[in-house]
Every structure is written in C-alpha cells, then in structure tokens.
Design a protein around this motif. Structure first.
Motif, PDB file in Angstrom:
ATOM      1  N   PHE A 120       9.024 -26.144 -40.276  1.00 39.62           N
ATOM      2  CA  PHE A 120       9.877 -27.150 -40.616  1.00 39.62           C
ATOM      3  C   PHE A 120       9.366 -28.471 -41.389  1.00 39.62           C
ATOM      4  O   PHE A 120       9.976 -28.902 -42.373  1.00 39.62           O
ATOM      5  CB  PHE A 120      10.779 -27.580 -39.373  1.00 39.62           C
ATOM      6  CG  PHE A 120      12.079 -28.278 -39.783  1.00 39.62           C
ATOM      7  CD1 PHE A 120      13.208 -27.503 -40.325  1.00 39.62           C
ATOM      8  CD2 PHE A 120      11.993 -29.689 -39.667  1.00 39.62           C
ATOM      9  CE1 PHE A 120      14.232 -28.244 -40.652  1.00 39.62           C
ATOM     10  CE2 PHE A 120      13.236 -30.538 -39.812  1.00 39.62           C
ATOM     11  CZ  PHE A 120      14.393 -29.787 -40.196  1.00 39.62           C
ATOM     12  N   PRO A 121       8.283 -29.265 -40.702  1.00 42.82           N
ATOM     13  CA  PRO A 121       7.866 -30.330 -41.485  1.00 42.82           C
ATOM     14  C   PRO A 121       7.231 -29.958 -42.690  1.00 42.82           C
ATOM     15  O   PRO A 121       7.360 -30.903 -43.731  1.00 42.82           O
ATOM     16  CB  PRO A 121       6.669 -30.575 -40.399  1.00 42.82           C
ATOM     17  CG  PRO A 121       6.673 -29.830 -39.288  1.00 42.82           C
ATOM     18  CD  PRO A 121       7.478 -28.751 -39.594  1.00 42.82           C
ATOM     19  N   ILE A 122       6.700 -29.060 -42.836  1.00 43.54           N
ATOM     20  CA  ILE A 122       5.988 -28.762 -44.217  1.00 43.54           C
ATOM     21  C   ILE A 122       6.874 -28.994 -45.554  1.00 43.54           C
ATOM     22  O   ILE A 122       6.257 -29.762 -46.497  1.00 43.54           O
ATOM     23  CB  ILE A 122       5.343 -27.130 -44.543  1.00 43.54           C
ATOM     24  CG1 ILE A 122       4.101 -27.219 -43.410  1.00 43.54           C
ATOM     25  CG2 ILE A 122       4.713 -27.065 -45.918  1.00 43.54           C
ATOM     26  CD1 ILE A 122       3.549 -25.729 -43.294  1.00 43.54           C
ATOM     27  N   PRO A 123       8.090 -28.387 -45.598  1.00 40.33           N
ATOM     28  CA  PRO A 123       8.942 -28.837 -46.982  1.00 40.33           C
ATOM     29  C   PRO A 123       9.305 -30.187 -46.800  1.00 40.33           C
ATOM     30  O   PRO A 123       9.187 -30.712 -48.100  1.00 40.33           O
ATOM     31  CB  PRO A 123      10.258 -28.028 -46.516  1.00 40.33           C
ATOM     32  CG  PRO A 123       9.953 -27.075 -45.739  1.00 40.33           C
ATOM     33  CD  PRO A 123       8.750 -27.372 -44.729  1.00 40.33           C
ATOM     34  N   ILE A 124       9.241 -30.862 -45.752  1.00 44.77           N
ATOM     35  CA  ILE A 124       9.673 -32.616 -45.802  1.00 44.77           C
ATOM     36  C   ILE A 124       8.430 -33.252 -46.485  1.00 44.77           C
ATOM     37  O   ILE A 124       8.384 -33.943 -47.541  1.00 44.77           O
ATOM     38  CB  ILE A 124      10.066 -33.011 -44.361  1.00 44.77           C
ATOM     39  CG1 ILE A 124      11.294 -32.279 -44.017  1.00 44.77           C
ATOM     40  CG2 ILE A 124      10.149 -34.449 -44.492  1.00 44.77           C
ATOM     41  CD1 ILE A 124      11.463 -32.581 -42.605  1.00 44.77           C
ATOM     42  N   ILE A 125       7.238 -32.681 -46.095  1.00 48.21           N
ATOM     43  CA  ILE A 125       5.918 -33.249 -46.577  1.00 48.21           C
ATOM     44  C   ILE A 125       5.468 -33.184 -47.877  1.00 48.21           C
ATOM     45  O   ILE A 125       5.437 -33.968 -48.626  1.00 48.21           O
ATOM     46  CB  ILE A 125       4.776 -32.942 -45.453  1.00 48.21           C
ATOM     47  CG1 ILE A 125       4.918 -33.321 -44.205  1.00 48.21           C
ATOM     48  CG2 ILE A 125       3.436 -33.444 -46.076  1.00 48.21           C
ATOM     49  CD1 ILE A 125       3.915 -32.776 -43.270  1.00 48.21           C
ATOM     50  N   PHE A 126       5.988 -32.057 -48.359  1.00 52.16           N
ATOM     51  CA  PHE A 126       5.719 -31.619 -49.704  1.00 52.16           C
ATOM     52  C   PHE A 126       6.786 -32.093 -50.583  1.00 52.16           C
ATOM     53  O   PHE A 126       6.444 -32.633 -51.660  1.00 52.16           O
ATOM     54  CB  PHE A 126       5.984 -29.989 -49.800  1.00 52.16           C
ATOM     55  CG  PHE A 126       5.817 -29.486 -51.264  1.00 52.16           C
ATOM     56  CD1 PHE A 126       4.445 -29.325 -51.739  1.00 52.16           C
ATOM     57  CD2 PHE A 126       6.939 -28.968 -51.908  1.00 52.16           C
ATOM     58  CE1 PHE A 126       4.365 -28.975 -53.181  1.00 52.16           C
ATOM     59  CE2 PHE A 126       6.720 -28.466 -53.257  1.00 52.16           C
ATOM     60  CZ  PHE A 126       5.367 -28.501 -53.918  1.00 52.16           C
ATOM     61  N   VAL A 198       4.608 -16.427 -39.112  1.00 60.59           N
ATOM     62  CA  VAL A 198       4.746 -17.735 -39.171  1.00 60.59           C
ATOM     63  C   VAL A 198       4.254 -18.083 -40.479  1.00 60.59           C
ATOM     64  O   VAL A 198       4.764 -18.839 -41.370  1.00 60.59           O
ATOM     65  CB  VAL A 198       4.582 -18.591 -38.059  1.00 60.59           C
ATOM     66  CG1 VAL A 198       4.557 -20.110 -38.416  1.00 60.59           C
ATOM     67  CG2 VAL A 198       5.047 -18.280 -36.660  1.00 60.59           C
ATOM     68  N   ILE A 199       2.755 -17.786 -40.816  1.00 59.74           N
ATOM     69  CA  ILE A 199       2.313 -18.303 -41.969  1.00 59.74           C
ATOM     70  C   ILE A 199       2.989 -17.758 -43.063  1.00 59.74           C
ATOM     71  O   ILE A 199       3.060 -18.532 -44.060  1.00 59.74           O
ATOM     72  CB  ILE A 199       0.592 -18.086 -41.973  1.00 59.74           C
ATOM     73  CG1 ILE A 199       0.091 -18.812 -40.670  1.00 59.74           C
ATOM     74  CG2 ILE A 199       0.033 -18.601 -43.219  1.00 59.74           C
ATOM     75  CD1 ILE A 199      -1.443 -18.822 -40.120  1.00 59.74           C
ATOM     76  N   SER A 200       2.891 -16.500 -43.142  1.00 58.26           N
ATOM     77  CA  SER A 200       3.661 -15.829 -44.353  1.00 58.26           C
ATOM     78  C   SER A 200       5.005 -16.438 -44.577  1.00 58.26           C
ATOM     79  O   SER A 200       5.285 -16.535 -45.745  1.00 58.26           O
ATOM     80  CB  SER A 200       3.579 -14.282 -44.322  1.00 58.26           C
ATOM     81  OG  SER A 200       4.311 -14.063 -43.205  1.00 58.26           O
ATOM     82  N   GLY A 201       5.717 -16.584 -43.403  1.00 56.34           N
ATOM     83  CA  GLY A 201       7.160 -17.078 -43.740  1.00 56.34           C
ATOM     84  C   GLY A 201       7.291 -18.614 -44.366  1.00 56.34           C
ATOM     85  O   GLY A 201       7.978 -18.698 -45.288  1.00 56.34           O
ATOM     86  N   SER A 202       6.140 -19.384 -43.951  1.00 56.75           N
ATOM     87  CA  SER A 202       5.968 -20.639 -44.531  1.00 56.75           C
ATOM     88  C   SER A 202       5.585 -20.742 -45.855  1.00 56.75           C
ATOM     89  O   SER A 202       6.157 -21.310 -46.671  1.00 56.75           O
ATOM     90  CB  SER A 202       5.133 -21.314 -43.501  1.00 56.75           C
ATOM     91  OG  SER A 202       5.412 -22.705 -43.636  1.00 56.75           O
TER      92      SER A 202
END
Lengths: 333, 304
Positions: A120-126, A198-202
């Motif tokens: 969840f946080p990754i798209p926000i940071i990106f 999780v990693i591949s989904g992200s």
C-alpha cells in the motif's frame, strides 16, 4: 380546480388536492403509467438482454447456493443444483471441524494483510517522487514504464518468476552460487511463498496504483506550494505538511476499500504459483474450493465453503463502505 | 504535469542543501523503480536472443551474448502456438465487441434520469459487484447450459461487468440533457438517441473500457482452464502455462546428467522466447494508449 402537475417527468392534467399536492384518481394513475411506459419502453427493451445475462450468470448461481445445504445429485443441466437432498449445515460443520478451515482463513487473510502492509505505501511514495521530478521526459517515461507490468498476464508474471527462481538455471540461483551460496528451491519452500507473492504483486501493480495518487497530488493548487515556499519551507516540509494532508482522503478511501477486500484473494495467481509442497502457507479458500469442487467433484461441500467466503466478504465490503461513507462522505454505492 | 504546478520549484542550483539531498533521493528512487520494472523484461529478451551456450554458462545478465535464433525457430514451428494465438485473437476481438455492445445497452437506460426502473435496475446490477454465488454454482450453470468445450464460453459468461457499466453510465449522464430533448423533438426513439448521441459523445470512455475489456480477454486464463479441455480451442494463456509452469521438470533435470542439463537449457530458452512472443502485443500497445489508461483510472474514481 384543474392543474398541470409533473410526475416522473410526465406532465399531466389533474385536480390539486390538499396542501397543493396532486392527488391522482385511479384512471389518471393508469394514464400516467401508460404514458411512462410509452416513453420508456425502448429503454426496457434495451435492458432485456442485459437483464437476462445477469439473471443467468449472476443471480442463477446465487440461487444455486442452495446446493451448499444439500447433497448434490447430478441432474440434467444445471437443474442438479436444485434437486439435492436437504442436509442442513452438514457441509459447514464438516468444514469448520476439518484441519483446513483455520489454515485457509489464516492464509487468505495473511496474503492480503502482507500485500497491504507492503504494497500500500509504495504507490504513494512513488507518486510523491514522480510529481517532484522536473524533467518531463524522465517523468513521463517513468510513468509509462512502471504501468507496463500491470497489463501482463498472471501466467507470464508467474512464469517469469518460476524461471528466474529455478534452482538449476534461474538467474537468482546463478547469482547465489556465484557468491558461494547454496541454490534455494524458492517455489517449493513454504517460507518463501508469501514474500514471493507479495513482492511480485507489488512489482506488478505499484506503478498503476500510483496513478490515482498522482492525480490527487496534481489536483493540489500550485498557489499553496508557492505560499509555503515563500514562507521558507523546504521540499520535505511541503511534502509532509501540504501534499500528504491533501491526499489523505484518497489514501483513507483506498485503504478502507482494500480492508473490505481482505478475504478476496486473486485465485489465479495463487493457483499458478503453488504446489503441494507449499500448501501450508499458500492454500487459500478459493483454491481449496477449486480443488474440492472442480477437481474432486465434492460440489456441495465446495459450494458451502465458497458461500462462507462470499458472505464474510460481503460483510467486510459493507462495513468498509459504511465506514468510508462516514469518513469521506463519498461512498462506493 | 502542468507547467504552473512546477513553478514553485526553482532551479536545482538555487536550492538549499536539504532540498538537493531530497531531490537526489527522489531521482534515485524513481530511476530505481524504472530499473526494477524493466530489468525482468530486458533479461527475458536477452536470454531469448542469446547464444544457448552463453546462457547455460550463466553469462547473460543484462544484454544478449551472441545471437541465436534457433529457439525462436523451434517455437515458431510449433503449430500449437499459432492455434492458441488465433484462438486468443478471436476471443479478444469478439469478446471485446460484445462487451462494449452490452455495456452500452446497460449504461444508456441507467443514465436516463426519468427512467422508471432506473433505481431498481441500478441495484440489480450493483449488487453483483458485492456478492456472488461463487465458483461452484457458476460452474454448474455454465456447464449446465452446454458451454463446456464451446468457444462461446470465452465470451458469453463475461459479457458485461457491472463496474464498467457504472463508469459508462456516469459518462453518459454527463452529456447535456438538451441534446437528448432535441433528438426526441425530432422524433428519435431511444435506440437512435443511443447510437447517434450517447455513443459518439462517450467515445473516450468507450475507448478506455474497450482497452480494459481487451486486456482482460487477452489475459484470461482461468475461464479457459475451467471450461476448455480441447487443446484446439484453448487460448494463448493456457498454452503459456503449459510451457512456462507445468512442464517444468526442473528438479529431475537438476539431478540428471549433463546432456539433460543441456536439454534443460534449451527448454529454458524456449520458455523465454514464449514470454517474448506472448507479451509483445500488449507491450506494444500500452505506451500508445497510456493517456487513455490514466483517464480510465480517473473514471473509476468517479463515484459510481
């Protein structure tokens, strides 16, 4: 006294009753209904194929859930789902007494939970990073590229993963061996399933999921940034005190929606990734339903497990929707 | 990114040290994200084109080493690939067309404010987004009406998605009501209004939905797996799964002797070639339709 009143968008002549409200006589109601039908009949004709489609492929299966309370007997066509012998809650009891129930619920929940925490946080940071980039070429290019994986099929993503991680010829294990390590058979190690999922989904969705945040950030008035910069704020402060608070409603809404989907795990990906060696951490409700129902033809039992999943899922989505309505006054339905 | 938005950022040199560090981290993160996304694709393409011996010695990490098209030839000569490609082409084409037709038929009546069944039908559709009978009853219905091993199964059970109808409905609702009034005064019925006003004016939304539908059809693997056991009907994704995931006799080959290892290497090259061939259509389309994609996600954000 006669008057013109508008009802359902149709103007008709009628008597005005008390408080000036129109009271329609039986005859006038009939007339109104006919007028409405004449106006809307083509809309109804248009909807008929759609209604038939939804009845057959969505509502008929819902009715078919009665088979979860029956002992399924194959009949002609789908009639079989309605003709079984009534057994009450037998299948539900069997499911909850079995050793699988806890494992399946735990796995389903945990896969979603970890995906949320990590993903969840990754798209926000990106999104925050990408909107800070001044170089247009880099900005647009980075966006186009990071959207790409979202459109690749699950089969290809899992296929790439399987081959990259293959113990004999995969690039990851080649690297591990180069640095003197022992090759790891990632795909059949229980402990690796969740991280890989999780990693591949992200990897696949972070770029695409950032779109909505990028749009939210773009929607912030430049004047506000100007004002903060004039007041001597640095970029870190504008991000922390302006950007983040401004996109908070979007974040909260999306977070609640993903909490509502806590028991819906993408069947395809787990199904393509898992094998018997990793059932302990990988088997989820939907894959279990598939194995029990389609592969072992325990139709009624599988339907019961599926019904449990649908009901809990529906409850979660309803709660999530109610919460988001309260918080944001923007509901999903 | 609008120009005005960026006006608050001065030139890099004029910034404070803190800002410089911050921007540096931002650039590094973005470039890192791009590399992470691209690397698997680059690696797959490199392996697919590289010399088989270099691949088996583990020399390929980023760019192709040597050039060897033998694996491409082997894959191209395999009829099953073309059969499944053809199937997927037809499923995608007709599937998307039917999806769009049905979406229009559902969205237009729901967008008419006066429609007397509007509320009820709206709920009738929306409810399916939140509750479903699940896999087993759906399987019973689809096989029960005789769609098992019929190519129609790739199209009919997914004719329309309630979510996309809601998006299209919002788009049609935003068309000025006066246009429809005028049309009605000219004596047009609702079918004419749909084809002459509603559809032409919601073309951008239709393009987005068409794209989403097409990608979903192209990538659909599960429907084929459930209902199509005849190989000559199976879509590309099922072919890929057979090659990429199931036929992995990895463990055996790992324990085996050297000439088996060589066989394993050529299997691996074949797999990477298959990935390249299967993803090229999608990867080619994506950059061109990007602006529609972004628009599409925004549409989804509009309250349904």
């Amino acid at each position: 006294m006669n008057d013109l009143v508008t009802q359902k968008g149709i103007v008709i002549m009628t008597k005005k009753g008390k408080n000036g409200h129109a009271v329609l006589s039986k005859d006038e109601k009939k007339r109104l209904r006919r007028k409405v039908w004449n106006r809307d009949k083509y809309l109804v004709y248009m909807m008929i194929p759609v209604i038939i489609y939804f009845l057959i492929f969505n509502y008929l299966p819902m009715g078919g859930l009665v088979m979860a309370f029956q002992k399924f007997k194959p009949g002609k066509g789908f009639v079989g789902i309605f003709t079984g012998e009534w057994v009450g809650l037998k299948w539900f009891r069997r499911f909850f007494k079995s050793a699988y129930a806890w494992r399946l619920i735990r796995n389903t929940f945990l896969l979603n939970f970890y995906s949320l925490i990590f993903g969840f946080p990754i798209p926000i940071i990106f999104a925050i990073c990408i909107t800070q980039i001044k170089n247009k070429f880099l900005q647009k290019g980075a966006q186009v590229i990071t959207y790409l994986p979202y459109f690749i099929s699950t089969v290809v993503v899992v296929g790439m993963m399987t081959n990259f991680l293959s113990p004999s010829s995969g690039i990851i294990n080649q690297l591990i061996q180069k640095f003197g390590g022992e090759p790891i058979n990632f795909m059949s190690e229980q402990d690796w399933f969740r991280p890989l999922y999780v990693i591949s989904g992200s990897w696949q969705s972070f770029g695409f999921n950032s779109i909505i945040f990028v749009a939210a950030i773009m929607g912030i008035s430049p004047d506000l940034y100007e004002a903060m910069t004039v007041d001597g704020a640095n970029i870190r402060q504008t991000v922390w005190h302006l950007t983040l608070p401004m996109i908070r409603p979007t974040i909260v809404l999306l977070l609640i929606m993903s909490l509502g989907n806590m028991l819906n795990v993408g069947f395809e990906k787990v199904f393509l990734m898992y094998n018997e060696a990793v059932y302990e951490t990988a088997d989820v409700i939907s894959t279990y339903v598939y194995r029990q129902g389609i592969a072992s033809t325990n139709y009624s039992y599988a339907a019961a497990v599926g019904l449990f999943n649908s009901v809990v899922g529906f409850a979660l989505v309803s709660i999530a929707n109610r919460v988001s309505r309260k918080l944001n006054e923007t509901a999903i339905w | 990114m609008s120009k005005t938005k960026m006006s608050h950022l001065g030139t890099f040199r004029s910034r404070s040290t803190g800002d410089k560090v911050f921007l540096l981290i931002v650039y590094i993160l973005v470039i890192f994200a791009v590399c992470i996304t691209l690397y698997p694709f680059v690696y797959v393409v490199s392996v697919a084109f590289s010399d088989a011996k270099a691949v088996s010695r583990g020399e390929v990490f980023l760019l192709p080493v040597g050039l060897d098209l033998e694996a491409f030839q082997m894959v191209m000569q395999y009829d099953q690939l073309w059969v499944s490609y053809r199937n997927t082409f037809f499923y995608t084409l007709f599937g998307t067309i039917c999806n769009l037709i049905f979406s229009c038929l559902a969205a237009y009546p729901l967008s008419r404010h006066h429609f007397f069944m509007r509320k009820k039908l709206n709920f009738f559709l929306a409810f399916t987004m939140y509750f479903s009978g699940g896999l087993i009853p759906a399987y019973m219905v689809v096989t029960g009406i005789g769609l098992y091993n019929s190519p129609l199964v790739m199209i009919i059970p997914h004719l329309v998605s309630a979510y996309n109808v809601m998006i299209l409905r919002s788009a049609m609702e935003s068309i000025s009501e006066e246009l429809f009034e005028c049309g009605k005064l000219e004596g047009a019925n609702d079918f004419t209004l749909l084809t002459k006003i509603a559809i032409p004016l919601s073309k951008p939304t239709l393009a987005v939905l068409g794209l989403y539908y097409a990608v979903a059809r192209y990538n659909d693997f599960f429907t084929g797996m459930l209902y199509l056991s005849k190989q000559e009907l199976q879509p590309l994704q099922m072919f890929l799964r057979r090659i990429l995931i199931i036929a992995s006799t990895e463990i055996l080959q790992n324990a085996g002797i050297t000439d088996r290892a060589a066989a394993a290497q050529s299997t691996m090259k074949i797999r990477y070639v298959c990935i390249v061939l299967a993803t090229v259509p999608i990867l080619c389309i994506c950059p061109f339709v990007q602006k529609y994609l972004v628009k599409g996600t925004m549409l989804g954000a509009v309250k349904g």
